[in-house]
Scaffold this motif. Structure first.
Motif, PDB file in Angstrom:
ATOM      1  N   ASN A 113       0.766  -1.324   0.095  1.00 25.04           N
ATOM      2  CA  ASN A 113      -0.022   0.159   0.256  1.00 25.04           C
ATOM      3  C   ASN A 113       0.673   1.326   0.113  1.00 25.04           C
ATOM      4  OD1 ASN A 113      -2.454  -1.761   0.082  1.00 25.04           O
ATOM      5  ND2 ASN A 113      -2.257  -1.900   2.267  1.00 25.04           N
ATOM      6  N   THR A 114       1.770   1.452  -0.852  1.00 27.21           N
ATOM      7  CA  THR A 114       2.674   2.288  -1.070  1.00 27.21           C
ATOM      8  C   THR A 114       2.203   3.549  -1.929  1.00 27.21           C
ATOM      9  OG1 THR A 114       4.631   1.029  -0.261  1.00 27.21           O
ATOM     10  CG2 THR A 114       4.998   3.179  -1.870  1.00 27.21           C
ATOM     11  N   GLU A 115       2.060   4.672  -1.697  1.00 24.31           N
ATOM     12  CA  GLU A 115       1.820   5.803  -2.638  1.00 24.31           C
ATOM     13  C   GLU A 115       2.907   6.709  -2.608  1.00 24.31           C
ATOM     14  OE1 GLU A 115      -2.066   7.396  -1.849  1.00 24.31           O
ATOM     15  OE2 GLU A 115      -2.223   6.141  -0.063  1.00 24.31           O
ATOM     16  N   ILE A 116       3.085   7.354  -3.786  1.00 24.36           N
ATOM     17  CA  ILE A 116       4.020   8.333  -4.130  1.00 24.36           C
ATOM     18  C   ILE A 116       3.269   9.487  -4.661  1.00 24.36           C
ATOM     19  CG2 ILE A 116       5.792   6.597  -4.623  1.00 24.36           C
ATOM     20  CD1 ILE A 116       6.037   7.481  -7.477  1.00 24.36           C
ATOM     21  N   SER A 117       3.815  10.550  -4.498  1.00 22.33           N
ATOM     22  CA  SER A 117       3.462  11.770  -5.259  1.00 22.33           C
ATOM     23  C   SER A 117       4.840  12.550  -5.931  1.00 22.33           C
ATOM     24  CB  SER A 117       2.898  12.689  -4.062  1.00 22.33           C
ATOM     25  OG  SER A 117       2.591  14.099  -4.855  1.00 22.33           O
ATOM     26  N   TYR A 118       4.519  13.038  -7.065  1.00 21.34           N
ATOM     27  CA  TYR A 118       5.549  13.795  -7.596  1.00 21.34           C
ATOM     28  C   TYR A 118       5.240  14.862  -8.587  1.00 21.34           C
ATOM     29  CZ  TYR A 118       4.513  10.247 -11.575  1.00 21.34           C
ATOM     30  OH  TYR A 118       3.928   9.462 -12.353  1.00 21.34           O
ATOM     31  N   LYS A 119       6.166  15.906  -8.645  1.00 16.46           N
ATOM     32  CA  LYS A 119       5.749  17.137  -9.573  1.00 16.46           C
ATOM     33  C   LYS A 119       6.720  16.913 -10.708  1.00 16.46           C
ATOM     34  CE  LYS A 119       5.786  20.728  -5.660  1.00 16.46           C
ATOM     35  NZ  LYS A 119       4.227  20.675  -6.038  1.00 16.46           N
ATOM     36  N   VAL A 120       6.272  17.343 -11.778  1.00 16.27           N
ATOM     37  CA  VAL A 120       6.791  17.159 -13.228  1.00 16.27           C
ATOM     38  C   VAL A 120       6.952  18.461 -13.834  1.00 16.27           C
ATOM     39  CG1 VAL A 120       6.460  14.661 -13.481  1.00 16.27           C
ATOM     40  CG2 VAL A 120       4.863  16.253 -14.412  1.00 16.27           C
ATOM     41  N   THR A 121       8.114  18.531 -14.577  1.00 15.83           N
ATOM     42  CA  THR A 121       8.460  19.990 -15.234  1.00 15.83           C
ATOM     43  C   THR A 121       7.659  20.008 -16.768  1.00 15.83           C
ATOM     44  OG1 THR A 121      10.455  19.301 -16.375  1.00 15.83           O
ATOM     45  CG2 THR A 121      10.431  20.087 -13.850  1.00 15.83           C
ATOM     46  N   ASP A 122       7.165  19.031 -17.149  1.00 19.78           N
ATOM     47  CA  ASP A 122       6.316  18.985 -18.531  1.00 19.78           C
ATOM     48  C   ASP A 122       5.215  18.100 -18.271  1.00 19.78           C
ATOM     49  OD1 ASP A 122       5.441  19.794 -20.983  1.00 19.78           O
ATOM     50  OD2 ASP A 122       7.316  19.739 -21.884  1.00 19.78           O
ATOM     51  N   TYR A 123       4.020  18.327 -19.122  1.00 17.68           N
ATOM     52  CA  TYR A 123       2.896  17.636 -19.086  1.00 17.68           C
ATOM     53  C   TYR A 123       3.128  16.030 -19.736  1.00 17.68           C
ATOM     54  CZ  TYR A 123       0.706  22.161 -18.344  1.00 17.68           C
ATOM     55  OH  TYR A 123       0.587  23.249 -17.862  1.00 17.68           O
ATOM     56  N   TYR A 124       2.380  15.386 -19.304  1.00 17.74           N
ATOM     57  CA  TYR A 124       2.547  13.688 -19.974  1.00 17.74           C
ATOM     58  C   TYR A 124       2.208  13.829 -21.474  1.00 17.74           C
ATOM     59  CZ  TYR A 124       1.528   9.085 -21.231  1.00 17.74           C
ATOM     60  OH  TYR A 124       1.410   7.909 -21.930  1.00 17.74           O
ATOM     61  N   SER A 125       2.850  13.238 -22.304  1.00 18.25           N
ATOM     62  CA  SER A 125       2.680  13.037 -23.702  1.00 18.25           C
ATOM     63  C   SER A 125       2.976  11.768 -24.084  1.00 18.25           C
ATOM     64  CB  SER A 125       3.829  13.930 -24.397  1.00 18.25           C
ATOM     65  OG  SER A 125       3.703  13.593 -25.947  1.00 18.25           O
ATOM     66  N   ALA A 126       1.838  10.999 -24.439  1.00 19.65           N
ATOM     67  CA  ALA A 126       1.810   9.803 -24.909  1.00 19.65           C
ATOM     68  C   ALA A 126       3.050   9.476 -26.201  1.00 19.65           C
ATOM     69  CB  ALA A 126       0.562   9.010 -25.167  1.00 19.65           C
ATOM     70  N   GLU A 127       3.151  10.326 -27.026  1.00 14.91           N
ATOM     71  CA  GLU A 127       3.717  10.494 -28.234  1.00 14.91           C
ATOM     72  C   GLU A 127       5.430  10.574 -27.742  1.00 14.91           C
ATOM     73  OE1 GLU A 127       4.995  13.459 -31.725  1.00 14.91           O
ATOM     74  OE2 GLU A 127       3.032  13.948 -30.557  1.00 14.91           O
ATOM     75  N   HIS A 128       5.694  10.906 -26.619  1.00 13.91           N
ATOM     76  CA  HIS A 128       7.177  11.095 -26.048  1.00 13.91           C
ATOM     77  C   HIS A 128       7.486  10.175 -25.119  1.00 13.91           C
ATOM     78  CE1 HIS A 128       6.022  14.999 -28.258  1.00 13.91           C
ATOM     79  NE2 HIS A 128       7.277  15.001 -28.677  1.00 13.91           N
ATOM     80  N   ASP A 129       6.376   9.484 -24.621  1.00 16.07           N
ATOM     81  CA  ASP A 129       6.620   8.425 -23.504  1.00 16.07           C
ATOM     82  C   ASP A 129       7.523   7.312 -23.913  1.00 16.07           C
ATOM     83  OD1 ASP A 129       6.198   7.068 -21.113  1.00 16.07           O
ATOM     84  OD2 ASP A 129       4.569   5.991 -21.689  1.00 16.07           O
ATOM     85  N   ARG A 130       8.754   7.238 -23.224  1.00 16.47           N
ATOM     86  CA  ARG A 130       9.430   5.868 -23.634  1.00 16.47           C
ATOM     87  C   ARG A 130       9.758   5.133 -22.293  1.00 16.47           C
ATOM     88  NH1 ARG A 130       7.983   7.915 -27.650  1.00 16.47           N
ATOM     89  NH2 ARG A 130       9.134   8.107 -29.594  1.00 16.47           N
ATOM     90  N   GLY A 131      10.803   4.175 -22.352  1.00 12.92           N
ATOM     91  CA  GLY A 131      11.152   3.553 -21.420  1.00 12.92           C
ATOM     92  C   GLY A 131      12.574   2.691 -21.546  1.00 12.92           C
ATOM     93  N   LEU A 132      13.065   2.071 -20.368  1.00 14.29           N
ATOM     94  CA  LEU A 132      14.326   1.385 -20.421  1.00 14.29           C
ATOM     95  C   LEU A 132      14.188   0.229 -19.753  1.00 14.29           C
ATOM     96  CD1 LEU A 132      17.640   1.422 -21.008  1.00 14.29           C
ATOM     97  CD2 LEU A 132      17.946   2.856 -18.983  1.00 14.29           C
ATOM     98  N   LEU A 133      14.801  -1.146 -19.961  1.00 17.04           N
ATOM     99  CA  LEU A 133      14.355  -2.157 -19.368  1.00 17.04           C
ATOM    100  C   LEU A 133      14.941  -2.019 -17.955  1.00 17.04           C
ATOM    101  CD1 LEU A 133      13.193  -5.152 -19.728  1.00 17.04           C
ATOM    102  CD2 LEU A 133      15.728  -5.723 -20.174  1.00 17.04           C
ATOM    103  N   TRP A 134      14.118  -2.288 -16.958  1.00 21.42           N
ATOM    104  CA  TRP A 134      14.281  -2.154 -15.461  1.00 21.42           C
ATOM    105  C   TRP A 134      15.409  -3.006 -15.108  1.00 21.42           C
ATOM    106  CZ3 TRP A 134      13.415  -5.509 -11.270  1.00 21.42           C
ATOM    107  CH2 TRP A 134      12.807  -6.762 -11.872  1.00 21.42           C
ATOM    108  N   ASN A 135      15.501  -4.053 -15.397  1.00 23.83           N
ATOM    109  CA  ASN A 135      16.584  -5.131 -14.974  1.00 23.83           C
ATOM    110  C   ASN A 135      17.482  -5.469 -15.952  1.00 23.83           C
ATOM    111  OD1 ASN A 135      15.115  -6.778 -16.769  1.00 23.83           O
ATOM    112  ND2 ASN A 135      14.780  -8.273 -15.508  1.00 23.83           N
ATOM    113  N   ASP A 136      17.981  -4.481 -16.977  1.00 23.35           N
ATOM    114  CA  ASP A 136      18.969  -4.532 -17.742  1.00 23.35           C
ATOM    115  C   ASP A 136      20.459  -4.946 -16.883  1.00 23.35           C
ATOM    116  OD1 ASP A 136      21.348  -4.258 -19.447  1.00 23.35           O
ATOM    117  OD2 ASP A 136      20.513  -2.510 -20.541  1.00 23.35           O
ATOM    118  N   PRO A 137      20.927  -5.802 -17.065  1.00 26.32           N
ATOM    119  CA  PRO A 137      22.494  -6.214 -16.202  1.00 26.32           C
ATOM    120  C   PRO A 137      23.569  -5.097 -16.451  1.00 26.32           C
ATOM    121  CG  PRO A 137      21.681  -8.049 -17.399  1.00 26.32           C
ATOM    122  CD  PRO A 137      20.706  -6.905 -18.039  1.00 26.32           C
TER     123      PRO A 137
END
Length: 185
Positions: free
Chosen positions: A127-151
């Motif tokens: 039951n963990t909650e986080i809150s965070y401020k961001v410096t730009d709005y969410y954009s699905a077009e610019h949303d990317r990721g990196l493999l979390w467990n990349d060795p």
């Protein structure tokens, strides 16, 4: 408020001062003038909150590309997380390196994750909650990721790879070697 540079100087731990008595406590979690003095001048445009029911939930590693890159000021308001920032700025002397900080509701610490970094976390309590401020709005077009467990990243996640609760999207992210250049130092 205390501002502590990490092993990657652009990533900063912000620790508010708590003032408590028999009723509980008060803490100021953000003050623009102090943030600008110790971290830099950034405009926060959106506040986000997420809830994770299970211990071992991993969210990330996420980022947004230019021109919608986001800096994030992350804090845990219930439970606990291991919060991680990975430098993905091509040409950076710390490219591929990461900072990992335990954020809890009790310690009140926050992590500044600047633009040019991938961000993710793993829950340490239910039951963990986080809150965070961001410096730009969410954009699905610019949303990317990196493999979390990349060795190659060498992140010591506090969860068994087989038992981590992940989204389908986070299971399919590219490794650092396959990411390509998304930010320049």
């Amino acid at each position: 408020m205390n501002f502590e540079r990490t092993s990657i100087a652009d990533v900063v731990v912000v620790e508010p001062k708590k003032f408590g008595d028999s009723r509980g406590y008060f803490m100021e979690t953000f003050r623009q003038v102090l943030f600008a003095e110790h971290v830099g001048t950034f405009e926060f445009v959106q506040d986000n909150q997420s809830f994770s029911a299970e211990v071992g939930t991993v969210r990330g590693l996420h980022f947004q590309t230019e021109p919608k890159s986001q800096g994030k000021l992350v804090r845990c308001i219930a439970g606990a997380i291991l919060d991680v920032a990975v430098d993905i700025r091509s040409g950076s002397p710390t490219y591929g390196a990461h900072v990992a900080v335990e954020l809890t509701a009790e310690n009140g610490k926050q992590l500044w994750v600047p633009p040019g970094f991938a961000h993710g976390f793993c829950t340490l309590k239910p039951n963990t909650e986080i809150s965070y401020k961001v410096t730009d709005y969410y954009s699905a077009e610019h949303d990317r990721g990196l493999l979390w467990n990349d060795p190659r990243l060498g992140i010591d996640w506090p969860v068994d790879v087989e038992k981590a609760a992940l989204s389908d999207k986070d299971k399919r992210q590219p490794s650092l070697a396959d990411l390509g250049s998304v930010f320049t130092y």
